[in-house]
Design a protein around this motif. Structure first.
Motif, PDB file in Angstrom:
ATOM      1  N   UNK A 200       0.816  -1.207  -0.095  1.00  0.00           N
ATOM      2  CA  UNK A 200      -0.130   0.006  -0.108  1.00  0.00           C
ATOM      3  C   UNK A 200       0.802   1.257   0.091  1.00  0.00           C
ATOM      4  N   UNK A 206       5.893   4.302   8.764  1.00  0.00           N
ATOM      5  CA  UNK A 206       4.512   4.461   8.859  1.00  0.00           C
ATOM      6  C   UNK A 206       3.938   2.987   9.187  1.00  0.00           C
TER       7      UNK A 206
ATOM      8  N   UNK B  90      -8.623  -1.212  11.481  1.00  0.00           N
ATOM      9  CA  UNK B  90      -9.373  -0.079  10.790  1.00  0.00           C
ATOM     10  C   UNK B  90     -10.627  -0.562  10.326  1.00  0.00           C
ATOM     11  N   UNK B  95      -9.486   0.465   5.464  1.00  0.00           N
ATOM     12  CA  UNK B  95      -8.735  -0.445   4.806  1.00  0.00           C
ATOM     13  C   UNK B  95      -8.577  -0.252   3.513  1.00  0.00           C
ATOM     14  N   UNK B  98      -6.612   3.162   2.755  1.00  0.00           N
ATOM     15  CA  UNK B  98      -5.187   3.125   3.630  1.00  0.00           C
ATOM     16  C   UNK B  98      -4.295   3.805   2.545  1.00  0.00           C
ATOM     17  N   UNK B  99      -4.160   3.046   1.464  1.00  0.00           N
ATOM     18  CA  UNK B  99      -2.993   3.330   0.231  1.00  0.00           C
ATOM     19  C   UNK B  99      -3.100   4.776  -0.081  1.00  0.00           C
ATOM     20  N   UNK B 101      -4.649   7.270   1.360  1.00  0.00           N
ATOM     21  CA  UNK B 101      -4.122   8.169   2.418  1.00  0.00           C
ATOM     22  C   UNK B 101      -2.722   8.558   2.246  1.00  0.00           C
ATOM     23  N   UNK B 102      -2.076   7.510   2.412  1.00  0.00           N
ATOM     24  CA  UNK B 102      -0.454   7.199   2.312  1.00  0.00           C
ATOM     25  C   UNK B 102      -0.172   8.302   1.315  1.00  0.00           C
ATOM     26  N   UNK B 146      -9.514  -3.573  -1.600  1.00  0.00           N
ATOM     27  CA  UNK B 146      -8.439  -2.726  -1.168  1.00  0.00           C
ATOM     28  C   UNK B 146      -7.637  -2.909  -2.473  1.00  0.00           C
TER      29      UNK B 146
END
Ligand SMILES: Nc1ncnc2c1ncn2[C@@H]1O[C@H](COP(=O)(O)OP(=O)(O)OP(=O)(O)O)[C@@H](O)[C@H]1O
Ligand SMILES: [Mg+2]
Lengths: 296, 355
Positions: A200, A206, B90, B95, B98-99, B101-102, B146
């Motif tokens: 991800x 992190x 989460x 879930x 997440x990617x 958001x990063x 996801x």
């Protein structure tokens, strides 16, 4: 749902009763002593002399003294510094970092580090105190190996940096517990979950901060609960190393309590101190127990 | 462009080499299934493509670019793990988000993409639930969701259905096939289940002990397996393999009868393979092989009958419906040379059956 007894136990109730007796005694004794401490804290009972026999009730005088006389608040501050740096920052963070970095290693280094921190845990407090005062003394190992060869004057660490020395000694002494607990906690984090975070796009930091730490949060809270209680009431290593000094620099609450009760002899005041410690630790525990619960 | 190419890819753990030089071309949009027995290196190969495992030798290219040293997030891949690997702390929404958001995507964009994926997978109604409040099948959808949210060029699946029960597995299999249709992305799918391989794949890669045994479409592998390993591994029912003696005109069965194969020199043949569904039950007078029934697996629609030949070889035959046969009875079979597979002493196929 009604609680069901095991059929065998139900027909042999005496076993339950027999097993309960030691527990009842233990809890009874605990309550008895706590009760006495609470009762004494409202008296002017002293260890020797006239007030050892003819003591009288003094209401909340002892508790008022906690705040009006010098000593208690200073010791509370010293204890807070000591607990914060040696337990929460030192043992916990160091234990976690060691657990996180060493778990992937299968090297000699890992063996050496594990043996060192285990040793700290297993060595009796008095022996540990002797080791630390010997290494940090003016003629000790640190001065001979580091300070003098670098061309500085030898330093008497225990005199000049008493609190830091005590804190470092306690970190060394207690990191093994946090290390073991966090090692077990990290083993319980699924490798695939961490890898999913990697895919991800999470950086190493992190992954730790946003995935691993939240997952092991209950373990962190449990660890904090234990080490805070232990450190907040910790006595032998500090007492053997510095006796609370120099001056009152390392006089944590446990030493203050001991001195007031058994050297000054004011048992009533000492009881009030111990009740106050009980309350503080109790409040901290409630805070950690809240952390243990799942968020909504 | 999202084709995947492997050139002489190797993997060693210490001195132990587990992947021995894999060459493979996967075209953009293809659904490729890696199949093979446990421990053959399927997961290792997939994890090397994902960037979770370092490559010991060779090159991996994605979309025309060598990615040997490119970190996972920049490879344009998404992976669905066998254990789902959802973040337990989460919600379903988080879930999937997440990617994004990063990578600091704007909230509106995150909302749009998560909702889009949730719609495709029909998981909109439990976006706010935690993973542990979901069933296995629902968790699997979230894991796929996801992956979809990342909008990858290549999807990687590592045995995604193996923790589901049989009914759910069949249903999810169909859904993954539909998903491939909808998304039109390259998909690489690892399984040890040959039914999943046959039904999902455009192209099957059969792996064994760290090497590729054969690459081909499901039908190619079924009809013309390149060797005995593939012959036994692919197909709903395990192929019968009989020791035979080859000659210029055909092969001699253990009982001495000859099966004629026209047009090919089979003097090196040592094994004859024939699928249970291609054997024919006949009367005693036209039998090529005879034996006694040992086990009958009655499945309603068809039955698998295990029998032992007079020469002591174990064989199976698939008979439609509920066949009129009992344990220990004699059974007589015949085989059409058109459906026979012939292999040499190294297990390599000498001739492919017609059709
Ligand atoms: N970290 C490791 N260290 C050493 N050997 C490993 C490691 N990981 C995998 N292997 C070996 O590599 C080989 C391939 O493993 P891999 O996990 O890719 O198999 P697989 O085909 O996915 O099997 P399965 O169907 O059981 O998942 C196995 O023989 C395994 O023992
Ligand atoms: Mg695997």
């Amino acid at each position: 749902m009604k609680y069901q007894l095991h059929p065998w136990l139900a027909s042999n109730l005496w076993v339950l009763v027999a097993l309960a007796i030691p527990a009842i005694f233990l809890i009874g004794a605990l309550l008895y002593f706590t009760g006495w401490a609470l009762a004494f804290s409202f008296t002017d009972l002293e260890l020797v002399g006239r007030k050892a026999v003819n003591w009288s009730w003094v209401g909340f005088d002892n508790y008022a003294r906690l705040f009006t006389r010098r000593g208690f608040l200073e010791s509370l501050w010293t204890t807070t510094i000591f607990s914060f740096f040696s337990a929460i920052v030192g043992q916990s963070v160091l234990g976690f970092l060691l657990a996180a970095t060493l778990r992937t290693q299968r090297s000699v280094l890992r063996g050496v580090i594990e043996a060192t921190i285990m040793l700290g845990w297993l060595v009796p407090d008095i022996v540990a105190a002797f080791l630390w005062s010997a290494t940090t003394a003016q003629t000790g190992l640190i001065n001979n190996l580091i300070i003098t060869p670098l061309g500085f004057e030898p330093v008497n660490f225990i005199n000049e940096f008493a609190l830091p020395v005590v804190i470092i000694a306690n970190i060394w002494k207690g990191t093994a517990w946090s290390y073991l607990l966090f090692s077990a906690a990290l083993d319980s984090v699924s490798r695939e979950v961490v890898e999913a975070a990697k895919v991800d796009g999470a950086t190493a930091f992190q992954r730790v901060w946003r995935v691993i730490l939240p997952i092991i949060r209950p373990h962190i809270a449990t660890n904090m609960l234990f080490i805070t209680i232990w450190t907040f009431t910790y006595f032998p290593l500090i007492y053997a190393l510095t006796g609370g000094g120099p001056g009152r620099q390392t006089e944590v609450l446990a030493i203050f309590l001991y001195k007031q009760s058994f050297m000054v002899g004011k048992l009533g005041y000492g009881s009030a101190i111990s009740v106050a410690m009980l309350v503080i630790v109790g409040v901290l525990s409630l805070f950690y127990l809240r952390l243990l619960k799942e968020p909504k | 462009m999202s084709d995947v190419t492997l050139k002489n890819v190797r993997k060693s753990y210490g001195a132990l080499e587990v992947i021995h030089g894999i060459d493979l071309d996967i075209r953009s949009g293809e659904f490729v299934v890696f199949v093979g027995p446990s421990g053959c290196g399927k997961s290792t190969l997939l994890r090397m493509i994902a960037g979770l495992e370092a490559i010991s030798g060779g090159d991996i290219g994605i979309g025309g670019r060598v990615v040997n040293n490119v970190p996972s997030p920049q490879r344009g891949i998404a992976m669905v793990f066998q254990s789902y690997a959802l973040y337990p702390h989460m919600s379903v929404y988080e879930n999937m988000a997440f990617g994004l958001r990063l990578s600091k995507a704007p909230q509106a964009e995150i909302d749009r993409r998560v909702n889009e994926a949730a719609r495709i997978l029909q998981i909109e109604s439990y976006l706010s639930r935690m993973p542990k409040q979901l069933s296995g099948g629902q968790r699997q959808r979230v894991a796929i969701g996801r992956a979809i949210v990342r909008d990858p060029k290549v999807f990687l699946f590592d045995e995604p259905l193996s923790n589901l029960d049989a009914a759910l597995r069949a249903q999810t299999r169909v859904e993954i096939a539909k998903l491939h249709e909808t998304l039109d992305a390259t998909m690489i799918y690892v399984t040890h289940d040959q039914v999943e391989a046959m039904t999902l794949a455009d192209k099957i890669v059969v792996l064994n002990a760290g090497v590729i045994e054969q690459v081909g479409t499901p039908l190619e592998l079924y009809r013309s397996p390149a060797n005995t390993f593939v012959a036994e591994f692919i197909g709903g029912n395990k192929m019968n393999l009989l020791p035979v003696k080859g000659s210029a005109s055909g092969v001699a069965l253990p009982n001495g009868r000859t099966v004629p194969f026209a047009g090919s020199d089979l003097s090196h043949a040592v094994t004859l393979g024939v699928r249970p569904e291609h054997l024919e039950r006949v009367g005693a007078d036209s039998a090529q092989i005879s034996g006694a029934v040992e086990v009958i697996e009655q499945l309603g629609e068809f039955a698998i009958v295990h029998f032992r030949t007079r020469e002591g070889d174990e064989m199976t035959i698939k008979l439609g419906g509920a066949p009129d046969i009992a344990l220990h009875e004699d059974i007589h079979v015949a085989l059409d040379p058109a459906v026979g597979h012939v292999f040499d002493d190294a297990g390599r196929a000498l001739r492919a059956p017609a059709g």
